[in-house]
Design an enzyme around this catalytic site. Structure first.
Site, mmCIF file in Angstrom:
data_model
loop_
_atom_site.group_PDB
_atom_site.id
_atom_site.type_symbol
_atom_site.label_atom_id
_atom_site.label_comp_id
_atom_site.label_asym_id
_atom_site.label_seq_id
_atom_site.Cartn_x
_atom_site.Cartn_y
_atom_site.Cartn_z
ATOM 1 N N GLU A 108 -4.467 5.776 19.457
ATOM 2 C CA GLU A 108 -4.780 4.387 19.131
ATOM 3 C C GLU A 108 -3.540 3.517 19.301
ATOM 4 O O GLU A 108 -2.419 3.951 19.005
ATOM 5 C CB GLU A 108 -5.286 4.311 17.691
ATOM 6 C CG GLU A 108 -6.145 3.102 17.388
ATOM 7 C CD GLU A 108 -6.877 3.264 16.060
ATOM 8 O OE1 GLU A 108 -6.557 2.487 15.132
ATOM 9 O OE2 GLU A 108 -7.753 4.145 15.940
ATOM 10 N N ASP A 110 -2.761 -0.509 18.174
ATOM 11 C CA ASP A 110 -3.426 -1.570 17.408
ATOM 12 C C ASP A 110 -2.636 -2.867 17.334
ATOM 13 O O ASP A 110 -1.444 -2.856 17.031
ATOM 14 C CB ASP A 110 -3.657 -1.122 15.957
ATOM 15 C CG ASP A 110 -4.519 0.111 15.829
ATOM 16 O OD1 ASP A 110 -5.286 0.393 16.753
ATOM 17 O OD2 ASP A 110 -4.422 0.783 14.784
ATOM 18 N N GLU A 112 -3.630 -5.814 14.789
ATOM 19 C CA GLU A 112 -4.565 -6.231 13.748
ATOM 20 C C GLU A 112 -4.066 -7.527 13.122
ATOM 21 O O GLU A 112 -2.885 -7.655 12.798
ATOM 22 C CB GLU A 112 -4.719 -5.143 12.682
ATOM 23 C CG GLU A 112 -5.441 -3.905 13.195
ATOM 24 C CD GLU A 112 -5.487 -2.782 12.171
ATOM 25 O OE1 GLU A 112 -6.586 -2.386 11.781
ATOM 26 O OE2 GLU A 112 -4.406 -2.307 11.779
ATOM 27 N N THR A 126 0.980 -4.216 13.741
ATOM 28 C CA THR A 126 0.917 -3.367 14.925
ATOM 29 C C THR A 126 1.082 -1.913 14.486
ATOM 30 O O THR A 126 1.739 -1.621 13.488
ATOM 31 C CB THR A 126 2.015 -3.731 15.944
ATOM 32 O OG1 THR A 126 3.306 -3.581 15.327
ATOM 33 C CG2 THR A 126 1.838 -5.160 16.442
ATOM 34 N N HIS A 135 -1.960 10.553 9.697
ATOM 35 C CA HIS A 135 -1.173 10.733 8.473
ATOM 36 C C HIS A 135 0.258 10.235 8.659
ATOM 37 O O HIS A 135 1.021 10.176 7.691
ATOM 38 C CB HIS A 135 -1.145 12.217 8.085
ATOM 39 C CG HIS A 135 -0.464 13.091 9.096
ATOM 40 N ND1 HIS A 135 -1.002 13.325 10.345
ATOM 41 C CD2 HIS A 135 0.727 13.766 9.058
ATOM 42 C CE1 HIS A 135 -0.184 14.115 11.031
ATOM 43 N NE2 HIS A 135 0.865 14.384 10.274
ATOM 44 N N GLY A 137 1.443 7.023 9.876
ATOM 45 C CA GLY A 137 1.305 5.649 10.320
ATOM 46 C C GLY A 137 2.631 5.050 10.741
ATOM 47 O O GLY A 137 3.671 5.309 10.124
ATOM 48 N N GLU A 139 3.171 1.582 11.156
ATOM 49 C CA GLU A 139 2.838 0.168 11.047
ATOM 50 C C GLU A 139 4.072 -0.726 10.936
ATOM 51 O O GLU A 139 5.071 -0.349 10.332
ATOM 52 C CB GLU A 139 1.956 -0.081 9.808
ATOM 53 C CG GLU A 139 0.580 0.548 9.861
ATOM 54 C CD GLU A 139 0.539 1.955 9.256
ATOM 55 O OE1 GLU A 139 1.633 2.530 9.022
ATOM 56 O OE2 GLU A 139 -0.564 2.473 9.027
ATOM 57 N N TRP A 203 -8.146 -3.586 1.574
ATOM 58 C CA TRP A 203 -6.730 -3.351 1.852
ATOM 59 C C TRP A 203 -6.002 -4.483 2.549
ATOM 60 O O TRP A 203 -4.761 -4.556 2.474
ATOM 61 C CB TRP A 203 -6.584 -2.099 2.727
ATOM 62 C CG TRP A 203 -7.166 -2.253 4.119
ATOM 63 C CD1 TRP A 203 -8.460 -2.068 4.491
ATOM 64 C CD2 TRP A 203 -6.470 -2.651 5.298
ATOM 65 N NE1 TRP A 203 -8.626 -2.316 5.831
ATOM 66 C CE2 TRP A 203 -7.418 -2.668 6.353
ATOM 67 C CE3 TRP A 203 -5.142 -2.968 5.582
ATOM 68 C CZ2 TRP A 203 -7.083 -3.018 7.663
ATOM 69 C CZ3 TRP A 203 -4.808 -3.319 6.893
ATOM 70 C CH2 TRP A 203 -5.775 -3.336 7.913
#
Length: 333
Positions: A108, A110, A112, A126, A135, A137, A139, A203
């Protein structure tokens, strides 16, 4: 000698500016030609020009669409205008995934967009996953240097076998270089492009403190200038076929010019509010690809409550067909 030195620095920056790849020149595709509605029935509307789309979230449902084809690397872009006013809990996602094909080891990439309460800014998040590494991440969150609800702005993803770069209005805001230490965590399998709007009340805003208030619905996001420029992969033959000029454009875009790199540095200093590389509550030791900058670590030591939520599984159910035919305003940071 000093004058010559200044001149050479200027020429270096100027050369970097003019040689930097311009995402605005990428070929735009029509919705009917390249995309399929994913969910949302009448909450997805295609304008008469065939190249602009409206996505809506209301009490009944969100909405979204998916590319008809799978891609193994490319440049993916859309100009997006986000919902205005109270938008807490609302998530607009522009991302690549193969979760419909690889449920346990999906990849993936992203973008968002996370809504907020009235008077507070939208944030962008991102993230990347590779080989089911959900598990772990990776971000990052940032504010923007403009109001994304007032006009369209271009958001772009570059994905090659060695780089992932996120752009906003041709400014790179994050660069992920593939390293040996990342192993399979770097996305490497064919993916589709998705765009969705949905309820992320649990969230998205202040760790779920503020949810979607449907008194302010419908929440409408507008998209235009949709770009899919890369190497498609037939789901059966699994052999990539690149658009004309795509290889050259991918290579050019991953070479960040000195001017772009300077802008990225300014963006990250002024607008980045969270990075997984500095979150010691999640990772006692920074993940191996992280380049820890002491001043950045100090600035990001304290951050707002951060809760993460994945893309809902029902948003990853695109069906792909073999490709039969295809035609091929930035503000200051």
């Amino acid at each position: 000698m000093e004058t010559l030195s200044r001149f050479l620095v200027f020429m270096s920056l100027f050369s970097g500016f003019v040689s930097g790849f311009t995402l605005q020149n990428l070929p735009v595709t029509s919705f009917e030609e390249s995309y399929t509605q994913l969910f949302g029935d009448k909450n997805l509307f295609v304008h008469k020009d065939g190249k602009s789309v409206r996505l809506t979230l209301d009490e009944r449902t969100g909405s979204g669409f998916v590319s008809n084809d799978l891609y193994l690397h490319g440049l993916f872009s859309a100009s997006i205008k986000l919902p205005s006013d109270y938008s807490a809990g609302v998530v607009v996602a522009f991302y690549m995934s193969n979760g419909d094909m690889y449920e346990k080891n999906h990849d993936e990439i992203d973008f968002e967009f996370l809504g907020n309460i009235r008077g507070k800014e939208w944030r962008i998040q991102t993230n990347i996953y590779g080989n089911g590494s959900t598990h772990m991440g990776r971000e990052e969150r940032s504010n923007l240097w403009f109001d994304p609800t007032e006009d369209y702005h271009q958001y772009s993803i570059l994905w090659s076998d060695s780089h992932i770069i996120f752009f906003v209005d041709n400014v790179p805001i994050r660069e992920v270089k593939r390293t040996a230490s990342m192993g399979g965590d770097f996305p490497s399998k064919p993916m589709s492009l998705y765009t969705t709007i949905w309820d992320g009340s649990k969230w998205a805003t202040n760790g779920g403190k503020y949810g979607v208030n449907y008194k302010y619905a419908p929440y409408v996001t507008q998209l235009t200038d949709l770009v899919l420029h890369g190497c498609t992969v037939d789901p059966i033959e699994q052999f990539p076929k690149c658009d004309e000029g795509a290889d050259e454009d991918i290579r050019a875009a991953q070479e960040i010019s000195p001017s772009q790199r300077a802008k990225m540095g300014v963006f990250r200093r002024k607008h980045m509010t969270y990075s997984y590389c500095y979150d010691r509550n999640r990772y006692k030791v920074a993940l191996p690809e992280c380049v820890v900058i002491p001043a950045e670590a100090q600035r990001l030591r304290v951050h707002d409550p951060v809760t993460f939520g994945g893309i809902p599984r029902r948003h990853r159910s695109g069906k792909h067909r073999s490709k039969r035919s295809r035609v091929a305003g930035t503000e200051s940071i």
